[in-house]
Design a protein around this motif. Structure first.
Motif, PDB file in Angstrom:
ATOM      1  N   SER A  39      35.085  82.651  23.461  1.00 28.80           N
ATOM      2  CA  SER A  39      34.010  83.242  22.648  1.00 28.80           C
ATOM      3  C   SER A  39      34.430  83.390  21.189  1.00 28.80           C
ATOM      4  N   TRP A  40      35.696  83.763  20.967  1.00 31.36           N
ATOM      5  CA  TRP A  40      36.209  83.919  19.598  1.00 31.36           C
ATOM      6  C   TRP A  40      36.298  82.579  18.887  1.00 31.36           C
ATOM      7  N   LEU A  41      36.748  81.559  19.616  1.00 35.04           N
ATOM      8  CA  LEU A  41      36.839  80.214  19.037  1.00 35.04           C
ATOM      9  C   LEU A  41      35.457  79.709  18.656  1.00 35.04           C
ATOM     10  N   PHE A  42      34.491  79.971  19.536  1.00 27.94           N
ATOM     11  CA  PHE A  42      33.144  79.490  19.251  1.00 27.94           C
ATOM     12  C   PHE A  42      32.523  80.243  18.085  1.00 27.94           C
ATOM     13  N   ALA A  43      32.773  81.548  17.994  1.00 25.48           N
ATOM     14  CA  ALA A  43      32.241  82.328  16.868  1.00 25.48           C
ATOM     15  C   ALA A  43      32.776  81.781  15.544  1.00 25.48           C
ATOM     16  N   PHE A  44      34.051  81.384  15.539  1.00 27.40           N
ATOM     17  CA  PHE A  44      34.637  80.788  14.333  1.00 27.40           C
ATOM     18  C   PHE A  44      33.956  79.462  14.005  1.00 27.40           C
ATOM     19  N   MET A  45      33.713  78.642  15.014  1.00 29.70           N
ATOM     20  CA  MET A  45      33.019  77.367  14.811  1.00 29.70           C
ATOM     21  C   MET A  45      31.629  77.594  14.229  1.00 29.70           C
ATOM     22  N   THR A  46      30.926  78.586  14.746  1.00 28.11           N
ATOM     23  CA  THR A  46      29.580  78.881  14.268  1.00 28.11           C
ATOM     24  C   THR A  46      29.615  79.340  12.817  1.00 28.11           C
ATOM     25  N   PHE A  47      30.589  80.192  12.507  1.00 29.39           N
ATOM     26  CA  PHE A  47      30.733  80.705  11.138  1.00 29.39           C
ATOM     27  C   PHE A  47      30.967  79.565  10.150  1.00 29.39           C
ATOM     28  N   THR A  48      31.926  78.693  10.444  1.00 31.68           N
ATOM     29  CA  THR A  48      32.228  77.584   9.533  1.00 31.68           C
ATOM     30  C   THR A  48      31.061  76.602   9.430  1.00 31.68           C
ATOM     31  N   GLY A  49      30.342  76.430  10.533  1.00 31.29           N
ATOM     32  CA  GLY A  49      29.209  75.510  10.532  1.00 31.29           C
ATOM     33  C   GLY A  49      28.021  76.011   9.726  1.00 31.29           C
ATOM     34  N   SER A  50      27.936  77.332   9.536  1.00 34.83           N
ATOM     35  CA  SER A  50      26.795  77.917   8.819  1.00 34.83           C
ATOM     36  C   SER A  50      27.114  78.253   7.365  1.00 34.83           C
ATOM     37  N   LEU A  51      28.328  77.938   6.912  1.00 34.77           N
ATOM     38  CA  LEU A  51      28.722  78.284   5.550  1.00 34.77           C
ATOM     39  C   LEU A  51      27.871  77.609   4.480  1.00 34.77           C
ATOM     40  N   LEU A 181      26.422  85.325  -1.258  1.00 35.78           N
ATOM     41  CA  LEU A 181      27.080  86.292  -2.131  1.00 35.78           C
ATOM     42  C   LEU A 181      28.095  85.651  -3.067  1.00 35.78           C
ATOM     43  N   SER A 182      28.694  84.561  -2.605  1.00 34.60           N
ATOM     44  CA  SER A 182      29.672  83.865  -3.456  1.00 34.60           C
ATOM     45  C   SER A 182      29.020  82.770  -4.288  1.00 34.60           C
ATOM     46  N   ARG A 183      27.674  82.650  -4.134  1.00 33.90           N
ATOM     47  CA  ARG A 183      26.908  81.621  -4.838  1.00 33.90           C
ATOM     48  C   ARG A 183      27.470  80.220  -4.579  1.00 33.90           C
ATOM     49  N   GLY A 184      27.870  80.021  -3.342  1.00 34.37           N
ATOM     50  CA  GLY A 184      28.349  78.712  -2.917  1.00 34.37           C
ATOM     51  C   GLY A 184      29.789  78.413  -3.247  1.00 34.37           C
ATOM     52  N   GLU A 185      30.490  79.356  -3.896  1.00 29.27           N
ATOM     53  CA  GLU A 185      31.869  79.095  -4.331  1.00 29.27           C
ATOM     54  C   GLU A 185      32.848  79.066  -3.151  1.00 29.27           C
ATOM     55  N   ILE A 186      32.696  80.009  -2.211  1.00 30.11           N
ATOM     56  CA  ILE A 186      33.630  80.064  -1.068  1.00 30.11           C
ATOM     57  C   ILE A 186      33.486  78.829  -0.177  1.00 30.11           C
ATOM     58  N   PRO A 187      32.256  78.428   0.205  1.00 33.45           N
ATOM     59  CA  PRO A 187      32.132  77.173   0.971  1.00 33.45           C
ATOM     60  C   PRO A 187      32.688  75.975   0.208  1.00 33.45           C
ATOM     61  N   LYS A 188      32.446  75.947  -1.098  1.00 30.23           N
ATOM     62  CA  LYS A 188      32.939  74.840  -1.914  1.00 30.23           C
ATOM     63  C   LYS A 188      34.457  74.804  -1.948  1.00 30.23           C
ATOM     64  N   LYS A 189      35.076  75.980  -1.997  1.00 30.99           N
ATOM     65  CA  LYS A 189      36.528  76.070  -2.118  1.00 30.99           C
ATOM     66  C   LYS A 189      37.232  75.944  -0.777  1.00 30.99           C
ATOM     67  N   TYR A 190      36.652  76.560   0.257  1.00 32.19           N
ATOM     68  CA  TYR A 190      37.348  76.627   1.546  1.00 32.19           C
ATOM     69  C   TYR A 190      36.666  75.840   2.673  1.00 32.19           C
ATOM     70  N   GLY A 191      35.430  75.358   2.434  1.00 27.33           N
ATOM     71  CA  GLY A 191      34.683  74.678   3.491  1.00 27.33           C
ATOM     72  C   GLY A 191      35.425  73.494   4.077  1.00 27.33           C
ATOM     73  N   LYS A 192      35.930  72.613   3.220  1.00 23.65           N
ATOM     74  CA  LYS A 192      36.643  71.422   3.682  1.00 23.65           C
ATOM     75  C   LYS A 192      37.969  71.776   4.339  1.00 23.65           C
TER      76      LYS A 192
END
Length: 317
Positions: A39-51, A181-192
C-alpha cells in the motif's frame, strides 16, 4: 544516472513486468512477508504520477461533459459487463469472474498519459478523465465488487473504500497540491528523478503480490492457459472498442487517441492490491496477468493509432 535508469526501465517495462511476476512466484516465502509494504509503495507511485496534474484539469469537464461521462461509463459499466459475460460463459468459477471484473473496473493507468502524449492525443482531456476517474474510484470499485461478489463472499466495503482513498485519492490530491503550490517547480526539479523509483515500486508491487498467487502458477494447466488468453482478449478488446468508437462515431483524431489509451490502460497495481487484500488469492490471477500485456498492447495500438489518416481540421478520414 537516474534519467538513464528511467529510460532503461521505460524501454524494457514490457519485459521487466513479467520478470517481476516470475521472481515473485519463485520467492514466494519472501514476498508474503513484504505484503505490508504494498500500500505504501502504491501510494508513492500515485503521488509521483499526479505531480504533473492540476486542479484546473477538471475544468475541461465543462467543454466535454458527455465525452468524459461516456468514458466513465465505458470503463466502469460496459467493460465490466463484457468481462462478466465472457468469464461466466467460459469459466464456472465465481472467484475468477470477480477477478476478471476487477481487472477492468480499476481506475485508468496514469502511464496512459505517456502514450497520449506520444501519439498526439488530447492531453488536457486525458488528464481530466484520469483525475475524475481516480477521485471516483473509491466509490465505483467497491460498488461494482459488492454487486459481483454477492452473498457468496463477504466484502468489507468500508475498509476497501478507506484503503482506496489512502492509496489513490489522498496521494493524488497531495501531488496536485505540491505542483500547484510550487507553481510547477518541484515536479520540474524532482519529477524526472522520482520517475525511476516509481517504476521500481511497480515492479516491487508485482513481485510481492504475485507471491500470493504462486500456488496457482506453479502448475501450468489448461485453466491457467485459458485465463491468460481471456485476459489478453478482454484487454485487447478494450482498446479495439475505444478505437472503433473514436474513429467511426467521434471522428476526431486527438479524441480517438485519448479514448484508446484511457479506455485500454488500467491501474492494475491497485487491482492486485484489492484482490489480494479482500478476496481469496485466486481472484488476483486475472488481475496480475493483465500486467503481462498492458504495455505490449499500448505499444501495438500506438502504431495502429498513428497510421490513422487525418483531414486538415484533425478529423479522421
Amino acid at each position: 544516472m537516474l534519467e538513464k535508469l528511467n529510460t532503461f526501465l521505460q524501454k524494457y517495462i514490457a519485459i521487466l513486468t513479467p520478470l517481476s511476476l516470475v521472481l515473485g512466484v519463485l520467492l514466494e516465502s519472501i514476498g508474503q512477508h513484504l505484503l505490508f509494504l504494498v500500500s505504501w509503495l502504491f501510494a508513492f507511485m500515485t503521488f509521483t504520477g499526479s505531480l504533473n496534474m492540476k486542479f484546473k484539469d477538471v475544468k475541461i469537464f465543462v467543454k466535454h461533459p458527455a465525452l468524459i461521462l461516456f468514458s466513465i461509463i465505458f470503463l466502469h459499466l460496459l467493460m465490466p459487463l463484457w468481462a462478466y459475460f465472457l468469464s461466466t460463459v467460459i469459466f464456472d468459477d465465481h472467484l475468477l469472474t470477480i477477478g476478471f471484473v476487477l481487472s477492468v473496473a480499476v481506475p485508468i493507468g496514469v502511464s496512459s498519459v505517456i502514450w497520449i502524449n506520444i501519439c498526439k492525443g488530447n492531453l488536457p482531456l486525458g488528464l481530466s478523465i484520469i483525475l475524475i476517474d481516480t477521485l471516483l474510484s473509491p466509490f465505483i470499485i467497491p460498488s461494482l465488487l459488492y454487486v459481483v461478489s454477492g452473498e457468496k463472499i463477504q466484502l468489507d466495503v468500508a475498509s476497501l473504500m478507506l484503503n482506496l482513498i489512502l492509496m489513490i485519492v489522498l496521494p493524488t490530491i497531495f501531488g496536485i497540491l505540491v505542483n500547484e503550490l510550487s507553481r510547477g517547480e518541484i515536479p520540474k526539479k524532482y519529477g524526472k528523478k522520482l520517475a525511476p523509483f516509481s517504476k521500481l515500486c511497480l515492479f516491487a508491487v508485482v513481485m510481492i503480490n504475485s507471491s500470493t498467487i504462486a500456488p496457482y502458477l506453479k502448475y501450468f494447466n489448461l485453466q491457467l492457459i485459458s485465463v491468460l488468453l481471456l485476459v489478453f482478449f478482454i484487454a485487447g478488446t478494450g482498446y479495439v472498442f475505444a478505437l472503433l468508437i473514436g474513429r467511426y462515431i467521434l471522428k476526431d483524431y486527438s479524441i480517438m487517441t485519448t479514448l484508446v489509451f484511457t479506455g485500454g490502460m488500467r491501474n492494475i497495481a491497485v487491482g492486485v492490491i484489492v484482490a489480494t487484500t479482500y478476496f481469496p488469492s485466486k481472484v488476483a490471477m486475472p488481475v496480475v496477468f493483465g500486467m503481462l500485456f498492458q504495455q505490449v498492447l499500448a505499444s501495438l495500438f500506438s502504431k495502429v493509432v498513428t497510421k490513422s489518416t487525418l483531414s486538415p481540421n484533425n478529423e479522421l478520414s
